[in-house]
Design a protein around this motif. Structure first.
Motif, PDB file in Angstrom:
ATOM      1  N   GLN A 234      45.834  55.252  84.559  1.00  0.00           N
ATOM      2  CA  GLN A 234      44.396  54.591  84.622  1.00  0.00           C
ATOM      3  C   GLN A 234      43.626  54.149  83.297  1.00  0.00           C
ATOM      4  O   GLN A 234      42.587  53.931  83.441  1.00  0.00           O
ATOM      5  N   ARG A 235      44.601  54.373  82.170  1.00  0.00           N
ATOM      6  CA  ARG A 235      44.229  54.343  80.959  1.00  0.00           C
ATOM      7  C   ARG A 235      43.468  52.651  80.765  1.00  0.00           C
ATOM      8  O   ARG A 235      42.463  52.379  80.297  1.00  0.00           O
ATOM      9  N   MET A 236      44.304  51.927  80.992  1.00  0.00           N
ATOM     10  CA  MET A 236      43.946  50.256  81.047  1.00  0.00           C
ATOM     11  C   MET A 236      42.938  49.932  81.803  1.00  0.00           C
ATOM     12  O   MET A 236      42.128  49.213  81.677  1.00  0.00           O
ATOM     13  N   THR A 237      43.084  50.509  83.123  1.00  0.00           N
ATOM     14  CA  THR A 237      41.883  50.303  84.422  1.00  0.00           C
ATOM     15  C   THR A 237      40.412  50.620  83.823  1.00  0.00           C
ATOM     16  O   THR A 237      39.585  49.852  83.991  1.00  0.00           O
ATOM     17  N   LEU A 238      40.358  51.600  82.948  1.00  0.00           N
ATOM     18  CA  LEU A 238      39.326  52.278  82.594  1.00  0.00           C
ATOM     19  C   LEU A 238      38.773  51.666  80.969  1.00  0.00           C
ATOM     20  O   LEU A 238      37.658  51.872  80.643  1.00  0.00           O
ATOM     21  N   SER A 239      39.723  50.948  80.407  1.00  0.00           N
ATOM     22  CA  SER A 239      39.445  50.572  79.256  1.00  0.00           C
ATOM     23  C   SER A 239      38.297  49.709  79.179  1.00  0.00           C
ATOM     24  O   SER A 239      37.954  48.773  80.102  1.00  0.00           O
ATOM     25  N   GLY A 240      37.474  49.642  77.931  1.00  0.00           N
ATOM     26  CA  GLY A 240      36.161  48.977  78.013  1.00  0.00           C
ATOM     27  C   GLY A 240      34.987  49.579  78.422  1.00  0.00           C
ATOM     28  O   GLY A 240      33.923  49.039  78.102  1.00  0.00           O
ATOM     29  N   ARG A 241      35.231  50.618  79.060  1.00  0.00           N
ATOM     30  CA  ARG A 241      33.973  51.409  79.562  1.00  0.00           C
ATOM     31  C   ARG A 241      33.386  52.588  78.879  1.00  0.00           C
ATOM     32  O   ARG A 241      34.031  53.056  78.175  1.00  0.00           O
ATOM     33  N   ALA A 242      32.062  52.662  79.064  1.00  0.00           N
ATOM     34  CA  ALA A 242      31.285  53.921  78.731  1.00  0.00           C
ATOM     35  C   ALA A 242      31.677  54.878  79.749  1.00  0.00           C
ATOM     36  O   ALA A 242      31.260  54.489  81.085  1.00  0.00           O
ATOM     37  N   LEU A 243      32.064  55.952  79.486  1.00  0.00           N
ATOM     38  CA  LEU A 243      32.455  56.954  80.864  1.00  0.00           C
ATOM     39  C   LEU A 243      31.844  58.424  80.413  1.00  0.00           C
ATOM     40  O   LEU A 243      31.857  58.774  79.303  1.00  0.00           O
ATOM     41  N   ILE A 244      31.123  58.789  81.354  1.00  0.00           N
ATOM     42  CA  ILE A 244      30.822  60.253  81.345  1.00  0.00           C
ATOM     43  C   ILE A 244      31.849  61.287  81.173  1.00  0.00           C
ATOM     44  O   ILE A 244      32.662  61.258  82.228  1.00  0.00           O
ATOM     45  N   GLY A 245      32.050  62.100  80.340  1.00  0.00           N
ATOM     46  CA  GLY A 245      32.909  62.797  80.197  1.00  0.00           C
ATOM     47  C   GLY A 245      33.126  63.934  81.298  1.00  0.00           C
ATOM     48  O   GLY A 245      34.136  64.084  81.585  1.00  0.00           O
ATOM     49  N   ALA A 246      32.120  64.463  81.878  1.00  0.00           N
ATOM     50  CA  ALA A 246      32.276  65.483  82.926  1.00  0.00           C
ATOM     51  C   ALA A 246      32.962  64.714  84.055  1.00  0.00           C
ATOM     52  O   ALA A 246      33.599  65.164  84.739  1.00  0.00           O
ATOM     53  N   GLU A 247      32.366  63.347  84.452  1.00  0.00           N
ATOM     54  CA  GLU A 247      32.833  62.764  85.542  1.00  0.00           C
ATOM     55  C   GLU A 247      34.127  62.224  85.294  1.00  0.00           C
ATOM     56  O   GLU A 247      35.223  62.311  86.279  1.00  0.00           O
ATOM     57  N   LEU A 248      34.603  61.845  84.048  1.00  0.00           N
ATOM     58  CA  LEU A 248      36.166  61.614  83.738  1.00  0.00           C
ATOM     59  C   LEU A 248      36.949  62.660  84.109  1.00  0.00           C
ATOM     60  O   LEU A 248      38.067  62.573  84.402  1.00  0.00           O
ATOM     61  N   GLY A 249      36.444  63.931  83.449  1.00  0.00           N
ATOM     62  CA  GLY A 249      37.231  65.097  83.560  1.00  0.00           C
ATOM     63  C   GLY A 249      37.593  65.396  84.931  1.00  0.00           C
ATOM     64  O   GLY A 249      38.739  65.905  85.137  1.00  0.00           O
ATOM     65  N   ALA A 250      36.659  65.236  85.667  1.00  0.00           N
ATOM     66  CA  ALA A 250      37.040  65.494  87.434  1.00  0.00           C
ATOM     67  C   ALA A 250      37.996  64.640  87.820  1.00  0.00           C
ATOM     68  O   ALA A 250      38.601  64.904  88.582  1.00  0.00           O
ATOM     69  N   PHE A 251      37.809  63.065  87.539  1.00  0.00           N
ATOM     70  CA  PHE A 251      38.493  62.171  88.130  1.00  0.00           C
ATOM     71  C   PHE A 251      40.206  62.604  87.499  1.00  0.00           C
ATOM     72  O   PHE A 251      41.017  62.410  88.156  1.00  0.00           O
ATOM     73  N   LEU A 252      40.348  63.093  86.440  1.00  0.00           N
ATOM     74  CA  LEU A 252      41.614  63.469  85.599  1.00  0.00           C
ATOM     75  C   LEU A 252      42.149  64.829  86.069  1.00  0.00           C
ATOM     76  O   LEU A 252      43.337  65.176  85.517  1.00  0.00           O
ATOM     77  N   GLY A 253      41.191  65.583  86.705  1.00  0.00           N
ATOM     78  CA  GLY A 253      41.585  66.892  87.007  1.00  0.00           C
ATOM     79  C   GLY A 253      41.636  68.092  85.671  1.00  0.00           C
ATOM     80  O   GLY A 253      42.342  68.720  85.624  1.00  0.00           O
ATOM     81  N   VAL A 254      40.549  67.767  84.838  1.00  0.00           N
ATOM     82  CA  VAL A 254      40.583  68.361  83.494  1.00  0.00           C
ATOM     83  C   VAL A 254      39.266  69.356  83.792  1.00  0.00           C
ATOM     84  O   VAL A 254      38.262  69.305  83.946  1.00  0.00           O
ATOM     85  N   ALA A 255      39.596  70.771  83.340  1.00  0.00           N
ATOM     86  CA  ALA A 255      38.743  71.563  83.146  1.00  0.00           C
ATOM     87  C   ALA A 255      38.361  72.152  82.009  1.00  0.00           C
ATOM     88  O   ALA A 255      39.365  71.786  81.015  1.00  0.00           O
ATOM     89  N   ASP A 256      37.117  72.900  81.721  1.00  0.00           N
ATOM     90  CA  ASP A 256      36.849  73.239  80.498  1.00  0.00           C
ATOM     91  C   ASP A 256      37.653  74.477  79.925  1.00  0.00           C
ATOM     92  O   ASP A 256      38.641  75.120  80.964  1.00  0.00           O
ATOM     93  N   ILE A 257      37.857  74.934  78.941  1.00  0.00           N
ATOM     94  CA  ILE A 257      38.605  76.123  78.201  1.00  0.00           C
ATOM     95  C   ILE A 257      38.277  77.387  79.107  1.00  0.00           C
ATOM     96  O   ILE A 257      39.275  78.238  79.114  1.00  0.00           O
ATOM     97  N   ASP A 258      37.174  77.742  79.749  1.00  0.00           N
ATOM     98  CA  ASP A 258      37.180  78.941  80.330  1.00  0.00           C
ATOM     99  C   ASP A 258      37.369  78.425  82.067  1.00  0.00           C
ATOM    100  O   ASP A 258      37.071  79.280  83.001  1.00  0.00           O
ATOM    101  N   GLY A 259      38.015  77.252  82.387  1.00  0.00           N
ATOM    102  CA  GLY A 259      38.438  77.050  83.739  1.00  0.00           C
ATOM    103  C   GLY A 259      37.019  76.357  84.478  1.00  0.00           C
ATOM    104  O   GLY A 259      37.317  75.673  85.605  1.00  0.00           O
ATOM    105  N   SER A 260      35.767  76.261  84.102  1.00  0.00           N
ATOM    106  CA  SER A 260      34.743  75.593  84.790  1.00  0.00           C
ATOM    107  C   SER A 260      34.952  74.226  84.666  1.00  0.00           C
ATOM    108  O   SER A 260      35.530  73.632  83.766  1.00  0.00           O
ATOM    109  N   ARG A 261      33.866  73.344  85.402  1.00  0.00           N
ATOM    110  CA  ARG A 261      33.910  72.052  85.369  1.00  0.00           C
ATOM    111  C   ARG A 261      32.428  71.474  84.946  1.00  0.00           C
ATOM    112  O   ARG A 261      31.490  71.867  85.544  1.00  0.00           O
ATOM    113  N   PRO A 262      32.378  71.017  83.348  1.00  0.00           N
ATOM    114  CA  PRO A 262      31.135  70.756  83.194  1.00  0.00           C
ATOM    115  C   PRO A 262      30.521  69.701  84.235  1.00  0.00           C
ATOM    116  O   PRO A 262      31.097  68.847  84.884  1.00  0.00           O
ATOM    117  N   ILE A 263      29.279  69.623  84.154  1.00  0.00           N
ATOM    118  CA  ILE A 263      28.360  68.555  85.100  1.00  0.00           C
ATOM    119  C   ILE A 263      28.023  67.372  84.464  1.00  0.00           C
ATOM    120  O   ILE A 263      27.736  67.492  83.165  1.00  0.00           O
TER     121      ILE A 263
END
Length: 281
Positions: A234-263
């Motif tokens: 999805q890298r090129m599909t999302l290119s050009g956008r300002a993206l909220i990291g917490a939302e992008l992390g949820a979309f890509l299945g990324v958790a924080d270092i303690d396993g939590s999901r930032p809001i």
């Protein structure tokens, strides 16, 4: 093949965490900063310290002393990377001058030095990207990330900060338009409240009853999101956008270092504006 990354302004704070997370992903990370010794900042941290942590995390950390107000020094950094690798995969533009912006009072009451945020911040993002672009194109697959914030659309730390963040979003959008034919993406990633050295020092100075209790994002979370985005189809599909990291992390299945999901703070602080179709095609 080991991926090559540059993270600017990485002696502490967001840049440090991002660099370490890219090291966790196995990348060679060039870490830039002005700091030569811990005493250079009340919050400590140096490029060498971060580079060592990158290596400890599983990557290869390379410390480079760079003043991002010096275009010649920035050019020399990327010439070195060209000589050593011939390409670049990821550039994270994070260098900024945060002096005086959090002081109380109107912008006209603060030292004029606050406008340095637009020089070592917005302008330095452009200069680093200018010298990085040919190397990203040479690699055949690239990613530029500007570290962003909700201050692009809401009041936060005053006009210099807001202008820098809003400008970095639009800069990424326009760079993405021109880089799209070369399979190089450019985005801005909005970070939430970070658990940084600066933030911890500020909260420690407050009375106990005034200290916030909400969990803060690890700076490494954004680095994990960047590594995942680089590898995503999805890298090129999302290119050009300002993206909220917490939302992008949820979309890509990324958790924080303690396993939590930032809001996401979209509904409290605002969200990125929609781009004109001319920027996404």
């Amino acid at each position: 093949m080991q991926r090559i990354a540059v993270v600017t302004g990485a002696s502490r704070g967001a840049g440090k965490g991002i660099a370490i997370a890219l090291g966790e992903a196995g990348m060679t990370v060039y870490v830039t900063a002005r700091s030569l010794a811990d005493a250079d900042s009340p919050y400590g941290g140096t490029a060498v310290e971060t580079a060592n942590l990158v290596t400890k995390a599983g990557g290869t950390g390379i410390a480079v002393t760079v003043d991002h107000a010096d275009d010649g020094a920035v050019k020399a950094l990327f010439e070195r990377i060209r000589h050593e690798h011939g390409r670049l995969d990821v550039l994270v533009n994070n260098a900024a001058s945060l002096v005086t912006i959090t002081d109380p009072g109107g912008f006209w009451e603060k030292p004029l030095k606050a406008v340095d945020l637009i020089t070592v911040g917005l302008r330095s993002h452009y200069v680093a990207s200018y010298y990085a672009a040919p190397l990203l194109i040479a690699g055949g697959r690239g990613l530029i990330v500007n570290t962003g914030h909700y201050g692009a659309v809401c009041y936060y730390h005053g006009p210099a900060y807001g202008a820098q963040k809003a400008g970095a979003d639009k800069m990424a959008a326009d760079m993405a338009k021109e880089l799209r034919p070369h399979n190089v993406a450019a985005v801005s990633i909005w970070m939430g409240g970070l658990d940084t050295e600066r933030a911890r020092a500020y909260f420690a100075s407050l009375p106990p009853e005034a200290r916030p209790t909400a969990k803060r994002e690890s700076p490494r979370f954004t680095g994990r999101v960047i590594a995942a985005l680089y590898g995503s189809d999805q890298r090129m599909t999302l290119s050009g956008r300002a993206l909220i990291g917490a939302e992008l992390g949820a979309f890509l299945g990324v958790a924080d270092i303690d396993g939590s999901r930032p809001i996401s703070h979209r509904y409290a602080m605002g969200g990125p504006p929609e781009l004109h179709p001319s920027l996404t095609s």
